[in-house]
Scaffold this active site. Structure first.
Site, PDB file in Angstrom:
ATOM      1  N   GLY A 215     -10.547 -14.865 -27.213  1.00 45.84           N
ATOM      2  CA  GLY A 215     -10.731 -16.296 -27.374  1.00 45.84           C
ATOM      3  C   GLY A 215     -11.116 -16.925 -26.057  1.00 45.84           C
ATOM      4  N   TYR A 219      -9.447 -22.757 -19.516  1.00 50.14           N
ATOM      5  CA  TYR A 219      -9.331 -22.036 -18.255  1.00 50.14           C
ATOM      6  C   TYR A 219     -10.315 -20.893 -18.117  1.00 50.14           C
ATOM      7  CZ  TYR A 219      -4.876 -24.346 -17.565  1.00 50.14           C
ATOM      8  OH  TYR A 219      -3.905 -25.265 -17.384  1.00 50.14           O
ATOM      9  N   ILE A 221     -12.210 -17.252 -20.296  1.00 53.36           N
ATOM     10  CA  ILE A 221     -12.325 -16.375 -21.460  1.00 53.36           C
ATOM     11  C   ILE A 221     -11.208 -15.334 -21.414  1.00 53.36           C
ATOM     12  CG2 ILE A 221     -13.847 -14.754 -22.643  1.00 53.36           C
ATOM     13  CD1 ILE A 221     -16.185 -16.305 -21.403  1.00 53.36           C
ATOM     14  N   ASP A 334       0.984 -28.465 -21.653  1.00 50.34           N
ATOM     15  CA  ASP A 334      -0.009 -28.270 -22.718  1.00 50.34           C
ATOM     16  C   ASP A 334       0.592 -27.525 -23.906  1.00 50.34           C
ATOM     17  OD1 ASP A 334      -2.423 -28.631 -23.897  1.00 50.34           O
ATOM     18  OD2 ASP A 334      -3.484 -27.074 -22.784  1.00 50.34           O
TER      19      ASP A 334
HETATM   20  N1  LIG Z   1      -1.388 -12.791 -23.904  1.00 50.31           N
HETATM   21  C1  LIG Z   1      -2.200 -12.944 -24.947  1.00 50.31           C
HETATM   22  N2  LIG Z   1      -2.180 -12.064 -25.957  1.00 50.31           N
HETATM   23  C2  LIG Z   1      -2.985 -12.209 -27.026  1.00 50.31           C
HETATM   24  N3  LIG Z   1      -3.850 -13.222 -27.176  1.00 50.31           N
HETATM   25  C3  LIG Z   1      -3.920 -14.144 -26.206  1.00 50.31           C
HETATM   26  C4  LIG Z   1      -3.100 -14.044 -25.040  1.00 50.31           C
HETATM   27  N4  LIG Z   1      -3.362 -15.111 -24.253  1.00 50.31           N
HETATM   28  C5  LIG Z   1      -4.299 -15.827 -24.894  1.00 50.31           C
HETATM   29  N5  LIG Z   1      -4.648 -15.260 -26.058  1.00 50.31           N
HETATM   30  C6  LIG Z   1      -5.616 -15.755 -27.033  1.00 50.31           C
HETATM   31  O1  LIG Z   1      -6.771 -16.136 -26.336  1.00 50.31           O
HETATM   32  C7  LIG Z   1      -7.254 -17.361 -26.833  1.00 50.31           C
HETATM   33  C8  LIG Z   1      -7.604 -18.282 -25.695  1.00 50.31           C
HETATM   34  O2  LIG Z   1      -6.413 -18.589 -25.012  1.00 50.31           O
HETATM   35  P1  LIG Z   1      -6.352 -19.710 -23.918  1.00 50.31           P
HETATM   36  O3  LIG Z   1      -4.932 -19.875 -23.578  1.00 50.31           O
HETATM   37  O4  LIG Z   1      -7.290 -19.401 -22.830  1.00 50.31           O
HETATM   38  O5  LIG Z   1      -6.969 -20.959 -24.636  1.00 50.31           O
HETATM   39  P2  LIG Z   1      -6.377 -21.952 -25.704  1.00 50.31           P
HETATM   40  O6  LIG Z   1      -4.891 -21.964 -25.634  1.00 50.31           O
HETATM   41  O7  LIG Z   1      -6.982 -21.613 -27.028  1.00 50.31           O
HETATM   42  O8  LIG Z   1      -6.967 -23.303 -25.209  1.00 50.31           O
HETATM   43  P3  LIG Z   1      -6.566 -24.070 -23.870  1.00 50.31           P
HETATM   44  O9  LIG Z   1      -7.557 -23.736 -22.855  1.00 50.31           O
HETATM   45  O10 LIG Z   1      -6.626 -25.487 -24.228  1.00 50.31           O
HETATM   46  O11 LIG Z   1      -5.196 -23.618 -23.494  1.00 50.31           O
HETATM   47  C9  LIG Z   1      -6.215 -17.942 -27.752  1.00 50.31           C
HETATM   48  O12 LIG Z   1      -6.763 -17.956 -29.029  1.00 50.31           O
HETATM   49  C10 LIG Z   1      -5.054 -17.004 -27.699  1.00 50.31           C
HETATM   50  O13 LIG Z   1      -4.647 -16.706 -28.991  1.00 50.31           O
END
Ligand SMILES: Nc1ncnc2c1ncn2[C@@H]1O[C@H](COP(=O)(O)OP(=O)(O)OP(=O)(O)O)[C@@H](O)[C@H]1O
Length: 518
Positions: A215, A219, A221, A334
């Site tokens: 995803g 911040y 990818i 957040d």
């Molecule tokens: N440790 C992890 N294990 C599995 N999936 C993850 C992990 N960290 C993040 N993800 C997945 O990656 C995606 C992007 O996460 P990220 O935290 O960068 O963005 P977000 O929470 O969707 O948006 P934001 O930037 O507003 O926080 C999410 O859909 C999340 O489910």
């Protein structure tokens, strides 16, 4: 112009009435000669002067058009901000009025635009319990990062490592060493976690391959990866690190890395190489709560009341630890459904904590992160930018409402009175229709009494007066009581028969109405 006028006056009077011969040839020749004559302006020829005048006029007109267009765009942005979230308007206006609007501010507006009905959030994935819902949300995909060739070797003392391939996680107990014997890899260690090399991470993620993208957020990818020892990891490749100094980055990451709690996603390590800043997390294998609440799960959601209660409790515990178990305390900033990750047993873990501080250390740096996420932001934070742990409590209240109702905090596809979840829910409760707010995809509804208690917690958390919001420790206590009640109910086998009996209709007392609804 005076010179031009003089030249025109000098034109021979007979040229308008030339008789006989070939008048057009004559006029062309005459015009040619006339245009080619020298003017007193720097001795330039007349046609050159006319050319310059016409060019200048065109530039002037273009300039005017540009000014008009940019004014209109600025006006539109302001109106957009005002429509989306009045409380944010003041802040946004300030930003939009800055002489050089930054990319971040454009990002804020872009994000808010994404919330509009024209672009309803797509279900991120097809969900099935056995398979992690990890297809990257297409609407968030941005340019894939260009992978620079890793620097062959780090300069001594720069603090970077240049291991050969095949390096695995290192023991974090030893202090960092920057020098090494010839041929041996340089190894760096921190007290809390591991320093990964870019090469290790490239191997783990097949060179940050597109198919490993889980995803993307504000911040950067996120990639799924597997280390040599078969450990699954999530690699967050941070965009816009703003040239953050290596040392500063490490200090902040160390602070986050030391935080350990079963309801917080564990940070395993990081990578700093060249312009790269990456964070390596434990991999949580069942997607995030946002996907499970709003993705395409079919008629019946796998998230039962029991599971939902557990998710609320786990999130509350993770947050309570950040607020009350650490010194100095950490404000998440957040809290939202996509930051609650789930494993196959539906255990919930809060992710992204501390990142705001990590990436926003410059005071002037305003990001979506500082703003929080639209719909979850506490009113006092949105209007003043003042932040403390009570803002997290507010966001948590919105999250509980989302979990109970299955509705997004802001949903423009709904009728006017239902767009804002908090407002809609307050109205529903005030009109004694609490039982109608439950997610229709939940097969087994909670009893009115249990529902009422959960709603009460949510409403207390979103109290407009930040000082009246409960602390997370108290929230846990209230939720645990609710959970106990639910289990008792289940045991007694009462939950199906008298779920919406007239006595326990989920209505609020007058005092509660006054206190939490208005
Ligand atoms: N440790 C992890 N294990 C599995 N999936 C993850 C992990 N960290 C993040 N993800 C997945 O990656 C995606 C992007 O996460 P990220 O935290 O960068 O963005 P977000 O929470 O969707 O948006 P934001 O930037 O507003 O926080 C999410 O859909 C999340 O489910």
């Amino acid at each position: 112009m005076a010179a031009l006028r003089r030249l025109l006056a000098d034109a021979p009077p007979g040229h308008h009435h030339k008789q006989g011969g070939a008048p057009s040839d004559w006029s062309a020749g005459y015009l040619n000669g006339w245009l080619s004559q020298q003017t007193p302006v720097f001795g330039l020829r007349l046609w050159v002067l006319i050319g310059i005048a016409v060019g200048a006029a065109i530039v002037l007109v273009l300039l005017l058009i540009f000014v008009c267009l940019s004014r209109r765009r600025r006006r539109r942005d302001e109106v957009l901000a005002a429509n989306l979230y009045p409380a944010d308007t003041k802040l946004l206006k300030q930003h939009l009025q800055q002489a050089t609007p930054t990319k971040d501010i454009q990002e804020i507006v872009r994000r808010q635009q994404q919330q509009q009905p024209q672009t309803p959030p797509q279900p991120a994935v097809q969900l099935a319990k056995a398979e992690p819902p990890v297809t990257p949300p297409q609407q968030h995909r941005a340019q894939a990062p260009v992978i620079p060739t890793p620097p062959a070797r780090k300069t001594p003392g720069s603090g970077m490592s240049a291991t050969t391939s095949g390096g695995s996680e290192r023991d974090g107990a030893t202090p960092r060493s920057t020098g090494s014997a010839a041929g041996a890899p340089e190894v760096s260690h921190l007290g809390w976690g591991h320093w990964f090399t870019l090469r290790e991470l490239e191997e783990a993620t097949d060179g940050l391959a597109e198919e490993n993208v889980i995803g993307e957020g504000g911040y950067g990818i996120v990639y799924r990866g597997t280390l040599h020892n078969s450990t699954m990891i999530a690699v967050k490749n941070l965009l816009n690190n703003r040239g953050q100094a290596e040392k500063e980055f490490k200090v902040e990451v160390e602070a986050i890395g030391r935080v350990r709690h079963k309801n917080l996603v564990r940070l395993l390590g990081y990578c700093v190489e060249g312009a790269y800043r990456m964070l390596i997390y434990e991999y949580v294998d069942n997607g995030n709560l946002d996907q499970w609440l709003h993705g395409d799960v079919g008629e019946v959601s796998p998230l039962t009341w029991d599971i939902r209660m557990n998710i609320m409790l786990a999130t509350a515990k993770g947050l309570a630890y950040l607020h009350e178990g650490l010194e100095p305390k950490v404000v998440h900033r957040d809290i939202k459904a996509s930051n609650i990750l789930l494993d196959q047993q539906w255990n919930a873990k809060v992710s992204d904590f501390g990142l705001a501080k990590l990436l926003c250390s410059e005071k002037s740096y305003v990001t979506t992160r500082v703003m929080g996420t639209f719909g979850y932001v506490a009113p006092e934070y949105a209007s003043t930018g003042m932040l403390n742990e009570r803002s997290d409590v507010y966001s948590f209240g919105v999250l509980i409402m989302e979990i109970i109702t299955g509705r997004s905090p802001v949903d423009y596809t709904r009728p006017a009175g239902e767009v804002n979840l908090v407002e809609w829910l307050k109205t529903m409760v005030a009109e004694r229709k609490a039982e109608e707010v439950v997610d229709p995809k939940m097969a087994e509804k909670p009893s009115p009494k249990i529902l009422k208690r959960a709603l009460l917690v949510a409403l207390r958390c979103v109290d407009p007066d930040a000082n009246k919001r409960p602390k997370m420790g108290h929230v846990i206590h209230m939720l645990e009581m609710d959970d106990l009640l639910f289990r008792d109910d289940k045991k007694a086998g009462r939950e199906s028969s008298d779920r919406y009996s007239s006595k326990e209709d989920g209505s609020f007392s007058k005092r509660e109405h006054h206190r939490y609804i208005w």
